[in-house]
Design a protein around this motif. Structure first.
Motif, PDB file in Angstrom:
ATOM      1  N   LEU A 119       0.821  -1.213   0.000  1.00 44.89           N
ATOM      2  CA  LEU A 119       0.000   0.000   0.000  1.00 44.89           C
ATOM      3  C   LEU A 119       0.857   1.266   0.000  1.00 44.89           C
ATOM      4  O   LEU A 119       0.481   2.275  -0.588  1.00 44.89           O
ATOM      5  CB  LEU A 119      -0.959  -0.008   1.185  1.00 44.89           C
ATOM      6  N   GLU A 120       2.015   1.207   0.675  1.00 43.03           N
ATOM      7  CA  GLU A 120       2.923   2.361   0.684  1.00 43.03           C
ATOM      8  C   GLU A 120       3.392   2.725  -0.718  1.00 43.03           C
ATOM      9  O   GLU A 120       3.722   3.880  -0.982  1.00 43.03           O
ATOM     10  CB  GLU A 120       4.170   2.052   1.537  1.00 43.03           C
ATOM     11  N   SER A 121       3.410   1.774  -1.617  1.00 42.55           N
ATOM     12  CA  SER A 121       3.906   2.033  -2.971  1.00 42.55           C
ATOM     13  C   SER A 121       2.874   2.720  -3.863  1.00 42.55           C
ATOM     14  O   SER A 121       3.190   3.117  -4.983  1.00 42.55           O
ATOM     15  CB  SER A 121       4.355   0.722  -3.623  1.00 42.55           C
ATOM     16  N   ILE A 122       1.651   2.886  -3.390  1.00 44.40           N
ATOM     17  CA  ILE A 122       0.598   3.543  -4.170  1.00 44.40           C
ATOM     18  C   ILE A 122       0.670   5.041  -3.900  1.00 44.40           C
ATOM     19  O   ILE A 122       0.443   5.492  -2.777  1.00 44.40           O
ATOM     20  CB  ILE A 122      -0.793   2.977  -3.812  1.00 44.40           C
ATOM     21  N   ASP A 123       0.999   5.816  -4.932  1.00 52.24           N
ATOM     22  CA  ASP A 123       1.213   7.259  -4.758  1.00 52.24           C
ATOM     23  C   ASP A 123       0.015   7.986  -4.158  1.00 52.24           C
ATOM     24  O   ASP A 123       0.183   8.940  -3.407  1.00 52.24           O
ATOM     25  CB  ASP A 123       1.578   7.917  -6.092  1.00 52.24           C
ATOM     26  N   SER A 124      -1.180   7.572  -4.479  1.00 54.57           N
ATOM     27  CA  SER A 124      -2.373   8.261  -3.976  1.00 54.57           C
ATOM     28  C   SER A 124      -2.609   8.032  -2.492  1.00 54.57           C
ATOM     29  O   SER A 124      -3.391   8.749  -1.878  1.00 54.57           O
ATOM     30  CB  SER A 124      -3.610   7.810  -4.754  1.00 54.57           C
ATOM     31  N   VAL A 125      -1.962   7.030  -1.911  1.00 58.00           N
ATOM     32  CA  VAL A 125      -2.072   6.780  -0.473  1.00 58.00           C
ATOM     33  C   VAL A 125      -1.109   7.737   0.218  1.00 58.00           C
ATOM     34  O   VAL A 125       0.099   7.624   0.095  1.00 58.00           O
ATOM     35  CB  VAL A 125      -1.736   5.315  -0.118  1.00 58.00           C
ATOM     36  N   ILE A 126      -1.673   8.704   0.951  1.00 60.78           N
ATOM     37  CA  ILE A 126      -0.829   9.731   1.580  1.00 60.78           C
ATOM     38  C   ILE A 126      -0.692   9.547   3.087  1.00 60.78           C
ATOM     39  O   ILE A 126       0.093  10.242   3.727  1.00 60.78           O
ATOM     40  CB  ILE A 126      -1.351  11.151   1.266  1.00 60.78           C
ATOM     41  N   THR A 182     -10.761   3.330  -9.225  1.00 59.91           N
ATOM     42  CA  THR A 182      -9.665   2.532  -9.778  1.00 59.91           C
ATOM     43  C   THR A 182      -8.648   2.182  -8.696  1.00 59.91           C
ATOM     44  O   THR A 182      -8.176   1.037  -8.620  1.00 59.91           O
ATOM     45  CB  THR A 182      -8.978   3.298 -10.933  1.00 59.91           C
ATOM     46  N   ILE A 183      -8.312   3.154  -7.856  1.00 60.83           N
ATOM     47  CA  ILE A 183      -7.342   2.899  -6.785  1.00 60.83           C
ATOM     48  C   ILE A 183      -7.876   1.836  -5.828  1.00 60.83           C
ATOM     49  O   ILE A 183      -7.161   0.897  -5.462  1.00 60.83           O
ATOM     50  CB  ILE A 183      -6.989   4.197  -6.055  1.00 60.83           C
ATOM     51  N   ILE A 184      -9.139   1.959  -5.450  1.00 61.82           N
ATOM     52  CA  ILE A 184      -9.714   0.987  -4.521  1.00 61.82           C
ATOM     53  C   ILE A 184      -9.811  -0.395  -5.171  1.00 61.82           C
ATOM     54  O   ILE A 184      -9.354  -1.391  -4.603  1.00 61.82           O
ATOM     55  CB  ILE A 184     -11.103   1.451  -4.027  1.00 61.82           C
ATOM     56  N   ASN A 185     -10.415  -0.453  -6.356  1.00 60.12           N
ATOM     57  CA  ASN A 185     -10.724  -1.747  -6.959  1.00 60.12           C
ATOM     58  C   ASN A 185      -9.557  -2.409  -7.681  1.00 60.12           C
ATOM     59  O   ASN A 185      -9.437  -3.643  -7.635  1.00 60.12           O
ATOM     60  CB  ASN A 185     -11.911  -1.602  -7.914  1.00 60.12           C
ATOM     61  N   ASP A 186      -8.722  -1.628  -8.337  1.00 63.82           N
ATOM     62  CA  ASP A 186      -7.643  -2.213  -9.146  1.00 63.82           C
ATOM     63  C   ASP A 186      -6.295  -2.232  -8.443  1.00 63.82           C
ATOM     64  O   ASP A 186      -5.417  -2.991  -8.836  1.00 63.82           O
ATOM     65  CB  ASP A 186      -7.503  -1.467 -10.472  1.00 63.82           C
ATOM     66  N   ARG A 187      -6.118  -1.379  -7.436  1.00 62.41           N
ATOM     67  CA  ARG A 187      -4.814  -1.312  -6.769  1.00 62.41           C
ATOM     68  C   ARG A 187      -4.851  -1.892  -5.361  1.00 62.41           C
ATOM     69  O   ARG A 187      -4.019  -2.706  -5.005  1.00 62.41           O
ATOM     70  CB  ARG A 187      -4.322   0.146  -6.702  1.00 62.41           C
ATOM     71  N   ILE A 188      -5.837  -1.479  -4.552  1.00 59.41           N
ATOM     72  CA  ILE A 188      -5.841  -1.900  -3.146  1.00 59.41           C
ATOM     73  C   ILE A 188      -6.487  -3.269  -2.974  1.00 59.41           C
ATOM     74  O   ILE A 188      -5.913  -4.150  -2.328  1.00 59.41           O
ATOM     75  CB  ILE A 188      -6.507  -0.827  -2.264  1.00 59.41           C
TER      76      ILE A 188
END
Length: 152
Positions: free
Chosen positions: A87-94, A119-125
């Motif tokens: 999760l730390e690697s996802i730029d939108s997670v601040i 997209t962030i919730i469904n495809d990344r997280i």
């Protein structure tokens, strides 16, 4: 757990002033606490090295074109540290914290659009191995955003 660092009255005044204005000069700070600028610089350096102080530029997501913000409650089944690293690697997670209670993690995200949030919730997280559920709490407004609080 980290050992508590004892602060004297001068340290507390310096911290409070720097919370108000992180760009205050050592000369101005010295006048407030009765020390020379080099002595203030040494104290601030010591506080920084010990991890009491950290300096950062704070941006306003709205002014940067990121009007969609949400807190995500995340439940996991996998190895927590591996999930945190993903999760730390996802730029939108601040902002990311582990918790006790109904959720294992809280993640704050900032986005340009609701589609991007989806997209962030469904495809990344949700695709991170070990993530069981994600509940989204979109922000309608930010009412308090403090960077200063009372020093014990």
């Amino acid at each position: 757990m980290t050992a508590r660092i004892e602060l004297d009255a001068v340290d507390k005044i310096l911290i409070r002033r720097l919370q108000q204005d992180g760009r205050a000069s050592y000369t101005d700070l010295g006048k407030e606490v009765g020390l020379s600028a080099p002595a203030v610089r040494a104290r601030v350096q010591r506080l920084t090295e010990r991890g009491v102080l950290e300096f950062a530029a704070v941006t306003d997501p709205l002014k940067l074109g990121l009007p969609v913000m949400a807190m995500l409650g995340i439940k996991v089944d996998g190895k927590l540290q591996e999930i945190i690293e993903a999760l730390e690697s996802i730029d939108s997670v601040i902002y990311l914290v582990s918790t006790a209670g109904a959720y294992d993690l809280f993640a704050e995200v900032v986005c340009r659009t609701m589609d991007e949030l989806s997209t962030i919730i469904n495809d990344r997280i949700r695709t991170v191995p070990g993530v069981r559920t994600v509940e989204s709490f979109p922000y309608f407004g930010i009412h308090v955003h403090r960077f200063s609080w009372d020093i014990p």
